[in-house]
Design a protein around this motif. Sequence first.
Motif, PDB file in Angstrom:
ATOM      1  N   THR A 139      45.748  31.287  33.657  1.00  0.00           N
ATOM      2  CA  THR A 139      45.328  32.677  33.759  1.00  0.00           C
ATOM      3  C   THR A 139      45.290  33.260  32.359  1.00  0.00           C
ATOM      4  OG1 THR A 139      46.444  32.841  35.881  1.00  0.00           O
ATOM      5  CG2 THR A 139      45.886  34.904  34.793  1.00  0.00           C
ATOM      6  N   ASP A 197      44.417  48.370  35.738  1.00  0.00           N
ATOM      7  CA  ASP A 197      43.111  48.130  36.357  1.00  0.00           C
ATOM      8  C   ASP A 197      42.061  47.746  35.315  1.00  0.00           C
ATOM      9  OD1 ASP A 197      43.963  48.633  38.972  1.00  0.00           O
ATOM     10  OD2 ASP A 197      43.669  50.790  38.728  1.00  0.00           O
ATOM     11  N   ALA A 212      42.729  44.203  34.188  1.00  0.00           N
ATOM     12  CA  ALA A 212      42.336  43.275  35.252  1.00  0.00           C
ATOM     13  C   ALA A 212      40.828  43.032  35.226  1.00  0.00           C
ATOM     14  CB  ALA A 212      42.769  43.812  36.609  1.00  0.00           C
ATOM     15  N   LYS A 213      40.069  44.091  35.075  1.00  0.00           N
ATOM     16  CA  LYS A 213      38.616  43.956  35.018  1.00  0.00           C
ATOM     17  C   LYS A 213      38.194  43.188  33.761  1.00  0.00           C
ATOM     18  CE  LYS A 213      34.399  46.635  35.432  1.00  0.00           C
ATOM     19  NZ  LYS A 213      33.807  47.961  35.609  1.00  0.00           N
ATOM     20  N   ASN A 235      39.227  39.574  34.218  1.00  0.00           N
ATOM     21  CA  ASN A 235      38.708  38.987  35.453  1.00  0.00           C
ATOM     22  C   ASN A 235      39.818  38.374  36.308  1.00  0.00           C
ATOM     23  OD1 ASN A 235      36.607  38.516  37.250  1.00  0.00           O
ATOM     24  ND2 ASN A 235      36.222  36.481  36.434  1.00  0.00           N
ATOM     25  N   VAL A 236      40.897  39.122  36.438  1.00  0.00           N
ATOM     26  CA  VAL A 236      42.023  38.728  37.289  1.00  0.00           C
ATOM     27  C   VAL A 236      42.428  39.946  38.117  1.00  0.00           C
ATOM     28  CG1 VAL A 236      42.886  36.957  35.705  1.00  0.00           C
ATOM     29  CG2 VAL A 236      43.744  39.282  35.520  1.00  0.00           C
ATOM     30  N   GLY A 237      43.334  39.757  39.033  1.00  0.00           N
ATOM     31  CA  GLY A 237      43.791  40.858  39.869  1.00  0.00           C
ATOM     32  C   GLY A 237      44.775  41.760  39.148  1.00  0.00           C
ATOM     33  N   ARG A 238      44.892  42.987  39.652  1.00  0.00           N
ATOM     34  CA  ARG A 238      45.810  43.955  39.070  1.00  0.00           C
ATOM     35  C   ARG A 238      47.253  43.462  39.131  1.00  0.00           C
ATOM     36  NH1 ARG A 238      49.178  48.145  39.860  1.00  0.00           N
ATOM     37  NH2 ARG A 238      48.820  50.074  38.718  1.00  0.00           N
ATOM     38  N   THR A 290      48.312  40.431  38.977  1.00  0.00           N
ATOM     39  CA  THR A 290      48.499  39.400  37.949  1.00  0.00           C
ATOM     40  C   THR A 290      48.774  40.053  36.604  1.00  0.00           C
ATOM     41  OG1 THR A 290      47.036  37.896  39.136  1.00  0.00           O
ATOM     42  CG2 THR A 290      47.428  37.423  36.809  1.00  0.00           C
TER      43      THR A 290
END
Length: 64
Positions: free
Chosen positions: A8, A24, A27-28, A31-34, A36
């Motif tokens: 990751t 947020d 994350a964007k 390109n991973v989730g919040r 993470t």
Amino acid sequence: MILQRLKTPQPGSAIKEHPEYTYDEYAKLLNVGRATVARHIKKLNGTVIQRIGSDKDGYWKFIE
């Protein structure tokens, strides 16, 4: 068959470039989730980085 471990992206370099971003936005960008991003920052918070100011208007700073 060779198994490859997926890594990751670490938020450290993103924090250096954009210390004012929110979870947020990181994350964007990565390109991973919040969740993470939150997990990685939680590991770094207090040892490598610290939050200056509020959650809404603050920024991240690397501890020297």
